[in-house]
Design a protein around this motif. Structure first.
Motif, mmCIF file in Angstrom:
data_model
loop_
_atom_site.group_PDB
_atom_site.id
_atom_site.type_symbol
_atom_site.label_atom_id
_atom_site.label_comp_id
_atom_site.label_asym_id
_atom_site.label_seq_id
_atom_site.Cartn_x
_atom_site.Cartn_y
_atom_site.Cartn_z
ATOM 1 N N GLY A 355 0.810 -1.213 0.000
ATOM 2 C CA GLY A 355 0.000 0.000 0.000
ATOM 3 C C GLY A 355 0.845 1.266 0.000
ATOM 4 N N LEU A 356 1.884 1.304 0.832
ATOM 5 C CA LEU A 356 2.752 2.474 0.876
ATOM 6 C C LEU A 356 3.638 2.545 -0.350
ATOM 7 N N GLY A 357 4.037 1.379 -0.858
ATOM 8 C CA GLY A 357 4.892 1.353 -2.040
ATOM 9 C C GLY A 357 4.221 1.905 -3.275
ATOM 10 N N GLU A 358 2.898 1.897 -3.295
ATOM 11 C CA GLU A 358 2.167 2.461 -4.429
ATOM 12 C C GLU A 358 2.065 3.981 -4.350
ATOM 13 N N ARG A 359 2.495 4.559 -3.203
ATOM 14 C CA ARG A 359 2.369 6.008 -3.014
ATOM 15 C C ARG A 359 3.706 6.721 -2.860
ATOM 16 N N ALA A 360 4.765 5.971 -2.549
ATOM 17 C CA ALA A 360 6.044 6.617 -2.277
ATOM 18 C C ALA A 360 7.178 5.639 -2.531
ATOM 19 N N GLU A 361 8.404 6.154 -2.522
ATOM 20 C CA GLU A 361 9.578 5.296 -2.599
ATOM 21 C C GLU A 361 9.793 4.658 -1.229
ATOM 22 N N ALA A 608 -3.860 -0.507 1.726
ATOM 23 C CA ALA A 608 -4.501 0.610 1.024
ATOM 24 C C ALA A 608 -5.074 1.599 2.022
ATOM 25 N N ALA A 609 -5.733 1.090 3.076
ATOM 26 C CA ALA A 609 -6.284 1.966 4.102
ATOM 27 C C ALA A 609 -5.181 2.700 4.853
#
Length: 778
Positions: A355-361, A608-609
């Motif tokens: 989930g975090l990997g889809e938003r940041a490095e 995702a949440a």
């Protein structure tokens, strides 16, 4: 529908046959009166159906403790509708949920499956759950009636509890959901004041069916009916599972010999027929289809609403993505649900790392691995059902290396010919070295790698809880050298067992990569944190800490997770700790990190949440449904260990925050606590009769959500009387409205008695943070 006419058309044997399961999950059909087979399924976060297998996936919502953390009855009603949609998709008529037992002691091992320590909150969230499921045409069975608030010796323990505590605390959530129209109730294993609950005529016949006017059916917990006459006279309507049970021919004989009145049998049959009509299994299904719900989107919404921000120095929300060090075993393999009968198999799980990997490095580091058991291999697998000569009777594709079928084999599998199950997968390691493989289960196992036997032993069961062999079986490991990039064929063969005359298959093939050792893992995590803008450490409990079948022995995080958090925080002051646990754990480093976010067991959309909340797309909406101790030794109510077969609820009505306030000790975080991303002022409070209005203003710079909590304060004793969830834009004032019921001002003394006079009502952010008060006269 004329139920009496249908009953008159049945002989005694047919009527009694209807009172015991036809198999593990269903009641038998009676075509002569138009009654179809009635199918039940475990919940409460999803609908497993009759196939407890990844071959039949289910939506996985957040845990009940996370649902209660939303304090949002409308949201939970929608979640109930989604569960009804899932049940009808799987041919299920009765959902064996919700669990209304209370968080009496923080050591309760199954608290993730319960809503709260507070009976009012548990009742309101439970009622919303029941109303949502049943609006979709599917029955619920609120459980476990009653005082099943811990797991130790749960089959035999006698709970000694006063009538006042029973009425005001432990029965109250059940009274609320019966008032909301529940179509079923499940009786517990335990005894209350000397009488087993499946035989407890005073509470089942007297209170539930008599005083409360409950017109639904009462089903036993599985195998909880152990007698013929006593259980028949005690009020339980259906003994599950079947067909073997203490009823059947023995109950028929008891009726024919006059030891059990036939009128009692007729009443039970009438209740089952009423249930069948309600769920569309009598005379044709006339239930309207509920509107379609996007299960993935709703699972994500419930998760974010339940996430509870315990502390925040301003690091959240993350305004600049930058580089994030994501650390912890639960970051890569989130624990999204508790163990035991609450387990389902979702067709997708979004980990925090993903989930975090889809938003940041992101830079991932394991840090430390607290898991006692090796995780199943999350790769496509195959189950082959074998006859006595090793011939394949049938095959089933699975999403991972976990084989589980209880009471119901897959379609097309001949149970009479089935002798063994072989679970296999192709595995290609990413690193070379000494890998570990494991089998978890009870019985004989043969584990092969590329056809060569590496393990061939009989694993004996451990402990005294028979459910543990299925829910938390022993594990055996073996080391196997593997080469990166090469594909290995892994297979486990296990004899198919029987349980009560029904098929029983439950085992897992686990795997772990080579490890450089804990010291090196922590050092790598520290390095990743030091080189990143923000560190997110995901810590949590393991299935050996929180699950059905046993209680906890302490509140510390397993393994070296506390040490990991301290080391990372020392390397990066912008450290956010995400707590992946279903109930309280000690957080000794909480004052040393930038933020602490409790995600509970967050369901399939966990990652995702988490991204939604950390990056500020939405607020963490949760408020604690249970008080969070700083240390176990500070907790005022702890005991879950029977003495001479009994546990005395000596604290009477002083459970949860009421016990904390009475003790004079302060917890780490009070009941009702939770931070958002904005601030609120409490402006005014007014009461008109039993309707209370509270004006609050969003004084921050972004939209927000507040849970306005109303407590009745009689001296030092506060009791939650109502709550309301409000949302507002910056600068906007909104009105929270709380409707108080008569129980808010009543106590039990041989009957309900309204306490006349003046009462102080406090509008609070949490139980120990009152903002406004008003005196009302009753």
């Amino acid at each position: 529908m004329d139920y009496d006419d249908l009953i008159d058309r049945l002989g005694l044997a047919a009527k009694i046959r209807l009172l015991t399961g036809a198999d593990m999950w269903s009641l038998p059909p009676l075509p002569e009166i138009g009654l179809e087979r009635l199918v039940m399924s475990d919940g409460p976060i999803g609908v497993r159906g009759e196939q407890w297998s990844s071959a039949d996936p289910s939506i996985a919502l957040p845990s009940p403790s996370a649902m209660a953390a939303t304090w949002d009855v409308e949201l939970i009603r929608r979640a109930g509708l989604l569960l009804a949609q899932e049940a009808r998709r799987k041919g299920v008529h009765v959902l064996l949920a919700p669990t209304l037992n209370l968080h009496r002691s923080p050591l309760g091992g199954r608290h993730f499956e319960c809503f709260s320590e507070d009976p009012h909150l548990a009742g309101e969230i439970g009622a919303a759950y029941v109303e949502g499921v049943q609006e979709g045409g599917v029955a619920t069975t609120p459980k476990h009636f009653v005082a099943n608030d811990f797991e130790t010796d749960r089959f035999t323990v006698d709970v000694r509890v006063s009538e006042r505590a029973l009425r005001e605390v432990y029965l109250r959530p059940f009274e609320r959901v019966v008032g909301a129209g529940a179509w079923g109730v499940m009786t517990a294993y335990n005894a209350v004041n000397g009488t087993t609950m499946t035989e407890h005529a005073d509470l089942v016949n007297g209170v539930l069916k008599g005083e409360w006017g409950f017109d639904g059916f009462v089903v036993s917990d599985w195998t909880a009916v152990r007698t013929t006459e006593a259980a028949a006279m005690g009020g339980t309507d259906v003994a599950m599972p079947g067909p073997a049970s203490p009823w059947g021919e023995r109950l028929e004989a008891a009726v024919r010999e006059g030891r059990v009145p036939e009128s009692m049998i007729d009443d039970r049959v009438r209740r089952i027929l009423r249930l069948a009509e309600r769920v569309g299994a009598l005379g044709g299904d006339r239930r309207p289809a509920p509107p379609p719900i996007d299960g993935v989107a709703l699972a994500r919404e419930v998760a974010t609403r339940g996430f509870t921000l315990l502390a925040n120095d301003g690091v959240l929300p993350l305004r600049e993505a930058g580089t994030i060090a994501v650390i912890g075993s639960a970051a890569a393999e989130a624990r999204v649900m508790g163990g035991g009968s609450a387990q389902v198999f979702p067709d997708r799980v979004v980990s925090p790392l993903r989930g975090l990997g889809e938003r940041a490095e992101v830079r991932y580091a394991l840090g430390t691995d607290p898991r006692v058991r090796l995780a199943p291999i999350a790769r496509p697998a195959r189950a082959e059902f074998l006859d006595g000569q090793g011939r394949v009777l049938a095959e089933r594709a699975l999403a991972g290396t976990e084989a589980r079928w209880l009471g119901q084999l897959p379609p097309g599998v001949d149970g009479d010919r089935l002798k063994a199950v072989r679970l296999s997968t192709a595995y290609t390691p990413e690193v070379s070295g000494g890998h570990e493989l494991s089998v978890a289960g009870v019985g004989a196992f043969t584990l092969t790698v590329d056809g060569g036997i590496v393990f061939d032993e009989i694993v004996e069961p451990e402990g005294g809880d028979p459910a543990a062999a299925f829910l938390s079986p022993p594990e055996r490991r073996v080391g196997v050298p593997m080469t990166a990039g090469r594909t290995y064929e892994l297979a486990v063969t296990h004899p198919a067992g029987m349980f009560g005359g029904m098929p029983f298959v439950s085992f897992t093939l686990g795997h772990a990569d080579p490890t450089p050792g804990e010291e090196e893992l922590i050092a790598r995590a520290v390095s990743a944190a030091a080189d990143s803008d923000v560190a997110v450490v995901v810590v949590g409990t393991t299935p050996e800490v929180e699950s059905e079948g046993f209680d906890r022995t302490g509140l510390g995080l397993p393994g070296r997770q506390d040490e990991l958090v301290r080391a990372v925080a020392a390397a990066n002051p912008r450290t956010v700790v995400v707590v992946n646990a279903g109930s309280p754990v000690e957080l000794p480093w909480a004052g040393d990190v930038a933020a602490v976010l409790l995600t509970w067991f967050p369901g399939q959309e966990a990652g995702a949440a988490l991204a939604d909340v950390l990056f500020g797309d939405t607020e963490p909406g949760g408020r604690l449904p249970t008080t969070w101790p700083g240390r176990l030794e500070d907790a005022p109510v702890v005991n879950v260990t029977p003495v001479d077969g009994a546990v005395a609820y000596e604290e009477e009505v002083f459970v949860g925050y009421r016990a904390w306030e009475r003790s004079g000790r302060a917890p780490a975080y009070w009941f009702g606590h939770g931070l958002g991303y904005t601030t609120w002022s409490y402006d005014s409070i007014a009461a008109e009769g039993t309707t209370v209005s509270v004006a609050v203003t969003n004084t921050g710079a972004r939209p927000g959500r507040e849970v306005v909590q109303l407590y009745v304060a009689d001296g030092a004793d506060r009791r939650l009387a109502g709550f309301d969830v409000v949302e507002a834009d910056p600068g906007q004032t909104v009105i929270a409205t709380v409707f108080l019921d008569e129980r808010a001002f009543q106590t039990w003394s041989g009957g309900w008695r309204t306490v006349r006079g003046e009462h102080t009502l406090e509008a609070s952010h949490h139980v120990a943070d009152p903002r406004l008060s008003i005196i009302v006269k009753i």
